[in-house]
Design an enzyme around this catalytic site. Structure first.
Site, PDB file in Angstrom:
ATOM      1  N   ARG A  82       0.688  -1.303   0.017  1.00 34.49           N
ATOM      2  CA  ARG A  82       0.044   0.110   0.091  1.00 34.49           C
ATOM      3  C   ARG A  82       0.895   1.232   0.025  1.00 34.49           C
ATOM      4  O   ARG A  82       0.400   2.224  -0.690  1.00 34.49           O
ATOM      5  CB  ARG A  82      -0.913  -0.152   1.178  1.00 34.49           C
ATOM      6  CG  ARG A  82      -2.025   1.140   1.387  1.00 34.49           C
ATOM      7  CD  ARG A  82      -2.932   1.064   2.293  1.00 34.49           C
ATOM      8  NE  ARG A  82      -2.354   1.298   3.575  1.00 34.49           N
ATOM      9  CZ  ARG A  82      -3.053   0.623   4.824  1.00 34.49           C
ATOM     10  NH1 ARG A  82      -4.222   0.354   4.807  1.00 34.49           N
ATOM     11  NH2 ARG A  82      -2.489   0.844   5.889  1.00 34.49           N
ATOM     12  N   LYS A 185      -2.435   6.885   1.849  1.00 33.60           N
ATOM     13  CA  LYS A 185      -2.190   7.301   3.127  1.00 33.60           C
ATOM     14  C   LYS A 185      -1.313   8.394   2.856  1.00 33.60           C
ATOM     15  O   LYS A 185      -0.023   8.551   3.168  1.00 33.60           O
ATOM     16  CB  LYS A 185      -1.743   6.337   3.908  1.00 33.60           C
ATOM     17  CG  LYS A 185      -2.554   5.859   5.347  1.00 33.60           C
ATOM     18  CD  LYS A 185      -2.079   4.867   5.829  1.00 33.60           C
ATOM     19  CE  LYS A 185      -2.141   4.907   7.355  1.00 33.60           C
ATOM     20  NZ  LYS A 185      -3.624   4.607   7.765  1.00 33.60           N
ATOM     21  N   GLU A 221     -15.819   6.471   5.562  1.00 32.94           N
ATOM     22  CA  GLU A 221     -15.214   5.948   6.619  1.00 32.94           C
ATOM     23  C   GLU A 221     -14.843   6.985   7.788  1.00 32.94           C
ATOM     24  O   GLU A 221     -15.353   8.266   7.419  1.00 32.94           O
ATOM     25  CB  GLU A 221     -13.853   5.383   6.267  1.00 32.94           C
ATOM     26  CG  GLU A 221     -12.825   6.283   5.516  1.00 32.94           C
ATOM     27  CD  GLU A 221     -11.621   5.800   5.452  1.00 32.94           C
ATOM     28  OE1 GLU A 221     -11.037   5.083   5.911  1.00 32.94           O
ATOM     29  OE2 GLU A 221     -10.880   6.365   4.146  1.00 32.94           O
TER      30      GLU A 221
HETATM   31  C1  LIG Z   1      -4.963   3.909   8.148  1.00 34.77           C
HETATM   32  C2  LIG Z   1      -6.275   4.189   7.945  1.00 34.77           C
HETATM   33  C3  LIG Z   1      -7.059   3.268   8.148  1.00 34.77           C
HETATM   34  C4  LIG Z   1      -6.681   1.850   8.617  1.00 34.77           C
HETATM   35  O1  LIG Z   1      -5.979   0.955   7.764  1.00 34.77           O
HETATM   36  P1  LIG Z   1      -5.446  -0.344   8.180  1.00 34.77           P
HETATM   37  O2  LIG Z   1      -4.456  -0.836   7.173  1.00 34.77           O
HETATM   38  O3  LIG Z   1      -6.283  -1.391   8.786  1.00 34.77           O
HETATM   39  O4  LIG Z   1      -4.342   0.214   9.609  1.00 34.77           O
HETATM   40  C5  LIG Z   1      -8.355   3.352   7.741  1.00 34.77           C
HETATM   41  N1  LIG Z   1      -8.891   4.685   7.162  1.00 34.77           N
HETATM   42  C6  LIG Z   1      -7.964   5.586   7.212  1.00 34.77           C
HETATM   43  C7  LIG Z   1      -8.332   6.829   6.809  1.00 34.77           C
HETATM   44  C8  LIG Z   1      -6.491   5.196   7.585  1.00 34.77           C
HETATM   45  O5  LIG Z   1      -5.698   6.511   7.461  1.00 34.77           O
END
Ligand SMILES: *Cc1c(COP(=O)(O)O)cnc(C)c1O
Length: 342
Positions: A82, A185, A221
């Protein structure tokens, strides 16, 4: 902090200085070998692209000790993949997956005494990130990059721990544009979430759950975790969208729910019109683990789930127990999700 006198069970989710972090530099098309350093301040150019135009990406992971003291990572190659997808979107150089994992392992081992003991509810949070640096003024990708991994021991992300939180359904602001960088991210997504988060907290909520940026109708989310909803007939629904972060914990929990517990998992658009039909709700991610959502505030009304929103629901609890046991190696890792550090 002094690891010899720390009460691990009382840690919060905050930055604490530990001795070592890993630094690597990219220039002229290649990464250097990188090295551990005790310096936690950065010296970067005042024109650096990361500072002005947000060319920054990161990951979030946890290392945990199992009962016998061994240290494990949860699906770290998924984070490496990722990270490179985020790098692709922001025109940053990729970092080979093995190098990414090796940098994390070196940093963990150098700070081993700071990794919380088994059974304390605390973990070593790992923050790999990349910055576009070097001299710059105009909007263009940087010519040089810095890759850093720091670690810090943490407790629960929400001070509530495994107790229900309340979320405001955000009907005005968006976290990410429909075809923007919501899937990456990247720092910019989180700066966009600060104002709606503050507004929600001022109204008494713990967090925000965003709606899709086109219709403002389908759940996306929260600012830092994915969400799921428990419906009748053993159905668990989780939002599908191109503008959310593809959570590794959410994918893992949904696999477990389907394969180990026989729930029907639906990854689909979940409309706000369904809010009345939710029996339980939860937030999930590395930091949030699984956090029960007791209440959603939508258009001035409060929708409460299991036990009037006061207690975690049975399915959320079952999934939480299974995930946390799996992550520390208390139950057999049949899927090869755990990566041993030592
Ligand atoms: C990091 C993050 C997540 C969670 O991702 P994981 O891979 O499960 O740690 C979900 N939503 C957002 C906006 C994030 O930054």
């Amino acid at each position: 902090m002094d690891p010899k006198t720390t009460d691990w069970s009382k840690l919060d989710f905050s930055y604490k200085y530990v001795p070592y972090r890993f630094h690597s530099y990219w220039k002229d098309g290649a990464w250097d070998n990188g090295k551990l350093t005790t310096e936690n301040k950065l010296l970067i150019d005042e024109g650096a692209v990361c500072l002005h135009y947000g060319q920054e990406i990161f990951e979030g992971m946890k290392a945990q000790r199992s009962k016998d003291g061994r240290i494990r990572l949860f699906r770290p190659y998924e984070n490496a993949r990722r990270f490179n997808e985020s790098a692709w979107r922001l025109l940053m150089p990729e970092i080979p997956e093995d190098r990414f994992i090796d940098a994390i392992k070196q940093t963990l081992l150098a700070n081993e005494e700071y990794i919380p003991p088994y059974g304390t509810g605390a973990a070593m949070y790992i923050r790999p990130f990349m910055l576009g640096v070097g001299e710059n003024l105009g909007v263009k990708p940087a010519k040089e990059y810095q890759f850093i991994v720091f670690v810090t021991p943490v407790g629960p992300y929400f001070k509530e721990g495994f107790n229900p939180i309340s979320l405001k359904v955000e009907t005005y602001y968006d976290r990410a544009a429909a075809h923007g960088i919501g899937q990456a991210k990247a720092g910019g997504n989180y700066s966009a979430s600060l104002l709606p988060l503050k507004n929600a907290q001022d109204e008494g909520f713990n967090e925000v759950v965003y709606l899709d940026p086109i219709h403002h109708k389908y759940f996306e989310e929260t600012g830092a975790s994915n969400v799921f909803f428990v419906l009748k007939d053993n159905v668990i629904a989780t939002p599908k969208s191109e503008s959310i972060l593809n959570s590794i914990v959410r994918r893992s929990v949904m696999d477990v729910a389907r394969e180990d517990f026989g729930y029907r998992v639906e990854e689909r658009q979940v409309s706000v019109d369904e809010i009345d039909t939710f029996l339980e709700a939860g937030a999930c991610g590395t930091a949030a683990v699984i956090t029960p959502i007791g209440c959603l505030g939508y258009e001035g009304k409060r929708y409460k789930f299991y036990a009037d929103g006061k207690e975690p629901g049975p399915i959320t609890t079952q999934l939480y127990k299974h995930l946390t046991a799996l992550q520390v190696g208390d139950i057999e890792d049949t899927r090869g999700w755990l990566e041993e550090v030592c």
